[in-house]
Every structure is written in C-alpha cells, then in structure tokens.
Enzyme design. Structure first.
Site, short mmCIF file in Angstrom:
data_model
loop_
_atom_site.label_atom_id
_atom_site.label_comp_id
_atom_site.label_asym_id
_atom_site.label_seq_id
_atom_site.Cartn_x
_atom_site.Cartn_y
_atom_site.Cartn_z
N THR A 34 -11.23 14.13 -19.99
CA THR A 34 -10.17 14.12 -20.30
C THR A 34 -8.42 13.65 -19.22
O THR A 34 -9.50 14.33 -18.25
CB THR A 34 -9.90 15.74 -20.83
OG1 THR A 34 -9.15 16.23 -19.94
CG2 THR A 34 -10.44 16.06 -22.05
N ASP B 146 -2.55 17.04 -22.29
CA ASP B 146 -1.99 17.79 -21.72
C ASP B 146 -2.22 18.96 -21.09
O ASP B 146 -1.84 19.97 -22.26
CB ASP B 146 -0.20 17.51 -22.01
CG ASP B 146 0.68 17.63 -21.20
OD1 ASP B 146 0.64 18.12 -19.78
OD2 ASP B 146 1.90 17.10 -21.08
N ASN C 91 -9.48 20.50 -13.30
CA ASN C 91 -9.02 19.47 -11.71
C ASN C 91 -8.00 18.65 -12.03
O ASN C 91 -7.64 18.16 -10.91
CB ASN C 91 -10.08 18.33 -11.92
CG ASN C 91 -9.94 17.56 -10.71
OD1 ASN C 91 -9.96 17.53 -10.11
ND2 ASN C 91 -9.70 16.12 -11.35
N SER D 60 -9.34 23.30 -6.06
CA SER D 60 -8.57 24.33 -5.52
C SER D 60 -8.14 22.85 -4.27
O SER D 60 -7.92 22.39 -4.50
CB SER D 60 -8.77 25.48 -5.31
OG SER D 60 -7.20 26.40 -4.40
N TYR E 286 3.23 24.04 -3.70
CA TYR E 286 1.90 23.85 -3.31
C TYR E 286 0.65 24.60 -3.39
O TYR E 286 0.07 24.88 -3.83
CB TYR E 286 2.01 22.27 -3.11
CG TYR E 286 -0.03 21.67 -3.34
CD1 TYR E 286 -0.40 21.44 -4.42
CD2 TYR E 286 -0.64 22.20 -1.99
CE1 TYR E 286 -1.38 21.34 -4.49
CE2 TYR E 286 -2.11 21.38 -2.44
CZ TYR E 286 -2.47 20.88 -4.04
OH TYR E 286 -4.44 20.37 -3.86
N LYS F 78 -2.05 27.27 -5.34
CA LYS F 78 -3.44 27.06 -4.78
C LYS F 78 -3.97 28.45 -4.39
O LYS F 78 -4.51 28.84 -4.93
CB LYS F 78 -4.01 26.25 -4.08
CG LYS F 78 -3.93 24.90 -4.65
CD LYS F 78 -4.63 24.38 -5.81
CE LYS F 78 -3.82 23.10 -6.19
NZ LYS F 78 -5.24 22.92 -7.67
N THR G 252 -8.07 9.69 -1.61
CA THR G 252 -8.27 10.24 -2.94
C THR G 252 -6.65 9.42 -3.07
O THR G 252 -5.86 8.99 -2.83
CB THR G 252 -8.46 11.06 -3.49
OG1 THR G 252 -7.09 11.82 -3.58
CG2 THR G 252 -10.01 11.85 -3.22
#
Length: 280
Positions: free
Chosen positions: A39, A63, A90, A141, A155, A159, A190
């Site tokens: 997705t 979404d 994710n 996480s 942020y 988490k 990444t």
C-alpha cells in the site's frame, strides 16, 4: 510451531511500500515467494510491483489517516488472499525543528500519520487476526523511540507513543495467539530524508541557527547502515515462533541506549530518598 509459521508462504499487509524500508521489505518478501498487499498513498508509485510479481501482490492506494480507506484495504486484503499473517505498520515521516519553532498544526499532522494512522491499521486488522487465532503485527518505530535528540523532539515523541501502544497491545493480543514486534532502526541510507519523509518546522527563530547547524553537522557525520542488510533480520523475526517484542537494527544503537538508561538509573538512584518520601 504456530499455524502461521507452519505455512510456507506468508501473507503480508505493508503500509508505506513505495520507498525506504517499506519498499525494500515489500520486494524482499515477494522475491522469496510470499504474498504481499502493498500500500501507498500514490498507487503509481507501486504499480511496477504488480508488473513484476503478478498474482503474488495486491497493490492498494491507502492514506493511513483515512480510517475508512484503511478498513476497506484490510477487508480487500483478507478477501483477496484469505488470511493475514503479517501486518506491518511502516508509514511515517519526521518533523524537523526546535520545540519552540514547530507549529501546532504541524505537530497534529505528524501525530495523525505516525500515531493515529497506525492505530487505524491495528483496529481494522486485529479482528481478523483474533478470528484466525494467529498473526504477527510489526511496526517500524526508531531507536529514537527510546531517547530523543534535538530538532526531532516531536518525531521522537510520536515514536515514544508508538512504542507504548505496541507494548500495551502485545499484552492484550497475546491470548489470541498474536505476536507483536517493534522494529527500531538506527541511521540508514534510505529516502527517509526526502521531501516526502522529512518536513521542516514552518516557523524560523534565528536564535537557534548556530545550534541547529551544529546538530545538523553531527547528523551528517553519522555512519549509516545499508538498508538492504536489514532484510534477513526482518525474515528472522517473522519466521520465529517466539519473536521478540523489540528488535534494534544496526550496531550503534544498543550501546547508546545502554548509556541513556544507565544515566537515567543513576539520576533516579541519586534522588531515591526524596522519591520514596513522596510516597507519604
């Protein structure tokens, strides 16, 4: 062995499949012959997966902040493959800025994606896993769910909340044969630093400029891991009969977390008499 681990091919539901870890883990699962419901918000970003893997993949536009869309996707996934073995939260992004600079609407948007979105997935998927009597819920996480650094306090707070939710859920769903694992990556090469994954606070306060530059310089010097090297770790967890609640990815985070917790214990110990007196 549990029913899920007896199956040669697993069925995965993964959010955030278009880039970063989500893309890597989606393709790795497909390459080993598993079935994946991939997705992403933009269906075109994952359309190539269908061309490459055919009937092994179902691609859906999702979404995560849209609860109805999430529920529909989970229902479609279960109907299409007949079961859900692995549900993998994710999707997420980071907000960069000092506590003072970040606007309330920016913080709310971050929490919608990083906390409410995953909860939408959990609440839609758990009923199916309970009915099956097995399943494995994973969530990405961060090592920053254990401690926080400057400029990413909001942020990290998302988490921290994510980990608390998964920690509580693990105890709640264990009686139904459902496993839970929190994946805690350190620094990796990444697309997490891309415009889609990284947003900056809309307010600028000049007084922080020098400090922020020093922090960003330090971040730039971090040794970053190869995200492709994480695949075997993910497979080891999902193929394990008794998987861990938490899995760190990378070699640098465990020493850091030990240091952080040792410092906390030292402070608690130093103040324990005052703490105990507060019991009354």
């Amino acid at each position: 062995m549990t029913q899920a681990n007896q199956r040669k091919e697993k069925v995965w539901f993964i959010t955030g499949s278009s880039r970063g870890f989500g893309r890597i883990w989606t393709e790795a699962a497909l390459k080993r012959g598993d079935n994946v419901v991939a997705t992403a918000r933009n269906l075109e970003s994952i359309a190539d997966l269908k061309a490459a893997y055919g009937n092994h993949v179902l691609i859906l536009a999702v979404d995560v902040i849209n609860a109805e869309q999430v529920k529909s996707a989970i229902d479609q996934a279960h109907k299409h493959f007949g079961r859900l073995d692995i549900v993998f939260n994710n999707a997420g992004y980071s907000l960069v800025g000092t506590i003072e600079e970040s606007k309330p609407e920016e913080i709310r948007a971050l929490y919608e994606t990083n906390i409410i979105g995953p909860v939408n997935v959990l609440q839609a998927a758990i009923p199916y896993l309970r009915e099956q009597g097995y399943g494995h819920i994973l969530g990405t996480s961060s090592a920053l769910g254990m401690y926080s650094n400057p400029l990413i306090g909001y942020y990290s707070s998302s988490k921290f909340a994510f980990e608390a939710i998964y920690d509580s859920m693990a105890k709640e769903v264990r009686p139904f044969g459902i496993n839970v694992t929190i994946i805690e990556p350190g620094a990796y090469n990444t697309e997490f630093g891309s415009r889609e994954s990284l947003k900056f606070a809309g307010r600028h306060i000049e007084a922080y400029d020098t400090f922020k530059q020093e922090v960003m310089d330090g971040i730039g010097q971090l040794e970053r891991g190869n995200p492709q090297a994480t695949v075997n770790a993910i497979f080891a967890v999902v193929d394990e009969e008794n998987p861990p609640l938490r899995l760190l990815l990378g070699k640098h985070e465990l020493p850091k977390i030990k240091e952080v917790f040792n410092d906390r214990i030292k402070v608690w110990e130093a103040w324990k008499e005052i703490s105990a007196a507060a019991q009354g």
